[in-house]
Design a protein around this motif. Sequence first.
Motif: not given
Length: 270
Positions: A25-45
């Motif tokens: 059923r999954v049609r899209l994965i959406a993510a923020a590389a770096i959310p705007s509310n702090g320094g978190l960096v997501n493992p986007v690769a």
Amino acid sequence: VVEVIPAAPDWRIDVVALARMHDTRVRLIAAAAIPSNGGLVNPVAEIGALARAHGIPFLLDACQMVGQRPVDVAALGCDMLAATGRKFLRGPRGTGFLYVRRAWLDRLEPLMLDHFGAPLDGDGYRLRDDARRFETYEYDHAARLGLGAAVEYALDLGLDRIAARVGALATALRQGIAALPGATVHDLGPDPAGLVTVTLAGHDSAALRAALAQAGIAAGLSLRAAAPLDADARGLPPLVRLSPHVFNSADEIGRALEILARLAQGKIQS
């Protein structure tokens, strides 16, 4: 249906949990590389590799990453990448760009069309065969030229150099803030970006930001609306956000820490 990807113990997107969520059923994965509310960096690769393995389109919000860190759409594995020009890229407000991997171009429907994105001919309209189909005829030419200048400036400096400089300044700022009485740094993750968020006990964040501005220090506010799920999960109040860039100096970081220290000691009223 929108499903929220769980966070790992370090508060980054949990890629293992995301893999377990996969089904037909999954049609899209959406993510923020770096959310705007702090320094978190997501493992986007890692997210991109998972999406590519299952043939799921991956939309990446890179607004805080572009201009701060190297961005390679092939390495990140994203099919679409959206970014604004006004943040770490330091381009004009009201500019930005969208990347779409060519394999997905004909599978997406533009939100709106005019005679630029879909020129008219004798038989009707025809979508352009490139990503200009997502553009419109009317735009600010001066702002777009400014965006191009900002891109050239960043590339001339070198994104690796920018990332190293921003990282060093942000680390010095975080360490200095953590040593102040009553100050709390709210950034997460093993490799935080150049968005440093802080609260100071006994000080309203909006008033604290105003006091910093009065002292000549630019700061922003990270409100619940910017990241409501994270704000609610961690019980975050409004945060003061300091974002050092490559042009800042160690002396300016010291000045910001001095003002915060005087505020913490009650020598300046917020």
